[in-house]
Write a protein that holds these residues in place. Sequence first.
Motif, PDB file in Angstrom:
ATOM      1  N   GLU A  42       0.802   3.849   1.939  1.00  0.00           N
ATOM      2  CA  GLU A  42       1.130   4.150   3.139  1.00  0.00           C
ATOM      3  C   GLU A  42       2.391   3.304   3.632  1.00  0.00           C
ATOM      4  O   GLU A  42       3.474   4.039   4.447  1.00  0.00           O
ATOM      5  N   THR A  43       2.500   2.167   3.276  1.00  0.00           N
ATOM      6  CA  THR A  43       3.624   1.184   3.782  1.00  0.00           C
ATOM      7  C   THR A  43       4.895   1.935   2.896  1.00  0.00           C
ATOM      8  O   THR A  43       5.999   1.735   3.792  1.00  0.00           O
TER       9      THR A  43
ATOM     10  N   ASN B 295       9.928   8.947   8.341  1.00  0.00           N
ATOM     11  CA  ASN B 295       8.586   8.817   7.517  1.00  0.00           C
ATOM     12  C   ASN B 295       7.927  10.113   7.662  1.00  0.00           C
ATOM     13  O   ASN B 295       6.938  10.314   7.131  1.00  0.00           O
TER      14      ASN B 295
ATOM     15  N   SER C 155      -3.143   7.024  10.296  1.00  0.00           N
ATOM     16  CA  SER C 155      -1.783   6.957  10.435  1.00  0.00           C
ATOM     17  C   SER C 155      -1.358   8.534   9.963  1.00  0.00           C
ATOM     18  O   SER C 155      -0.197   8.640  10.290  1.00  0.00           O
TER      19      SER C 155
ATOM     20  N   VAL D 134      -0.828   9.605   7.151  1.00  0.00           N
ATOM     21  CA  VAL D 134      -0.256   9.700   5.770  1.00  0.00           C
ATOM     22  C   VAL D 134      -0.985   9.943   4.880  1.00  0.00           C
ATOM     23  O   VAL D 134      -2.052   9.187   4.795  1.00  0.00           O
ATOM     24  N   ARG D 135      -0.725  10.745   3.909  1.00  0.00           N
ATOM     25  CA  ARG D 135      -1.634  11.052   2.615  1.00  0.00           C
ATOM     26  C   ARG D 135      -0.834  11.184   1.468  1.00  0.00           C
ATOM     27  O   ARG D 135       0.220  11.853   1.585  1.00  0.00           O
TER      28      ARG D 135
ATOM     29  N   LEU E  61       5.674   4.804   2.096  1.00  0.00           N
ATOM     30  CA  LEU E  61       6.189   6.123   3.009  1.00  0.00           C
ATOM     31  C   LEU E  61       6.786   5.633   4.465  1.00  0.00           C
ATOM     32  O   LEU E  61       7.445   6.205   4.652  1.00  0.00           O
ATOM     33  N   MET E  62       5.960   4.696   5.114  1.00  0.00           N
ATOM     34  CA  MET E  62       6.402   4.500   6.501  1.00  0.00           C
ATOM     35  C   MET E  62       7.919   3.600   6.218  1.00  0.00           C
ATOM     36  O   MET E  62       8.519   3.472   7.371  1.00  0.00           O
TER      37      MET E  62
ATOM     38  N   GLU F 135       0.818  -1.139   0.175  1.00  0.00           N
ATOM     39  CA  GLU F 135       0.156   0.038   0.156  1.00  0.00           C
ATOM     40  C   GLU F 135       0.921   1.178  -0.018  1.00  0.00           C
ATOM     41  O   GLU F 135       2.011   1.259   0.559  1.00  0.00           O
TER      42      GLU F 135
ATOM     43  N   ASN G 278       1.174  -1.324  10.567  1.00  0.00           N
ATOM     44  CA  ASN G 278       1.300   0.343  10.140  1.00  0.00           C
ATOM     45  C   ASN G 278       0.374   0.939   9.220  1.00  0.00           C
ATOM     46  O   ASN G 278       0.440   2.138   9.200  1.00  0.00           O
ATOM     47  N   ARG G 279      -0.442   0.041   8.506  1.00  0.00           N
ATOM     48  CA  ARG G 279      -1.653   0.723   7.660  1.00  0.00           C
ATOM     49  C   ARG G 279      -2.846   1.338   8.470  1.00  0.00           C
ATOM     50  O   ARG G 279      -3.932   1.474   7.704  1.00  0.00           O
TER      51      ARG G 279
END
Length: 307
Positions: free
Chosen positions: A38-39, A47, A287, A289-290, A41-42, A36, A282-283
């Motif tokens: 988001e993953t 991050n 979170s 994150v966008r 980015l993390m 994904e 993490n997702r």
Amino acid sequence: MAKTETNANTILAAHPVELYMALDMAFDGDNWLEWEPETVLMSLADNEVPDRAADKVLAVHAVAANSSMVLSSANAFEKVVMAFCNNVCVMDEHQEPFLEEVCYATAQMRQIIKLAHPSDGDKAEFHSEVPGYVAAVAKFRGWFVLPESLSFAQDALNSLCNLEEGSALRKEHESVIHAVEALYREMKTRDAEELLSSGEVESLAKDDVGSVLTKRIIGALLYDPTLPYKDTQKTAAYKQIKSVADLARDATNPVAASKKVQSRIAVPPLQNPGTPAQRAKNRIAGSGVRPGGGNAYSNGRPTSVYV
């Protein structure tokens, strides 16, 4: 300089294909193209990367993982162009890129798709909504004949501008643009000043129309959004990314080369995100994150025909 800003500038200083190679090397053995966004980015060591850098990483992932969407969807294509040129993507707004940015981004997309899909990536073509979108951008920016790299949209542009193949306007623009492109291909060191001062270009720029056209096509051929980050390109972190790309470009098999150098250089500022279970954790929602937000435009975009 704060760690977050340093890592962000390393990303902004790198060409998208270099980022792809660095990610592919860092996550060798992981099917990271199925993660994904988001993953991904993390997985960055820091991050909390600012929007422009995050957008660029996500765009690289999107081109490699979902090539068909980028090749066919006008909206997906536009956002990748914006991100590849170090602009913040506003996901719910239309953002007209400059044609210089489109030329740069399409070349980067093609390289990434060929690396990510070595069996058929060289056959990938922009189709469906994208040619019409590029033609609309070109008309909005005052272009009648496109550079060779964007020829897939020329028929659509002809229709928009009511240009017939034998028209005087089309012939005039084609003669200048094709002549500058031919000269550009022959140059070993590609430099704007050298092109502008060459006898061939000076002969093409004999009137106002020719002068504007030569400068515009030179700008489209040489535009590079990483130039504002020249200082960052001297850092060790950037050089790690660059060394992978250089070795891969020189190899017969670019994908194999990017794997081969893994043990020879330090991994760029990335970290393995852990097991699938840890990645799923993490997702979780919230979170933070966008893939968008911020201002539509940023510094460093082409504001004239000059590079």
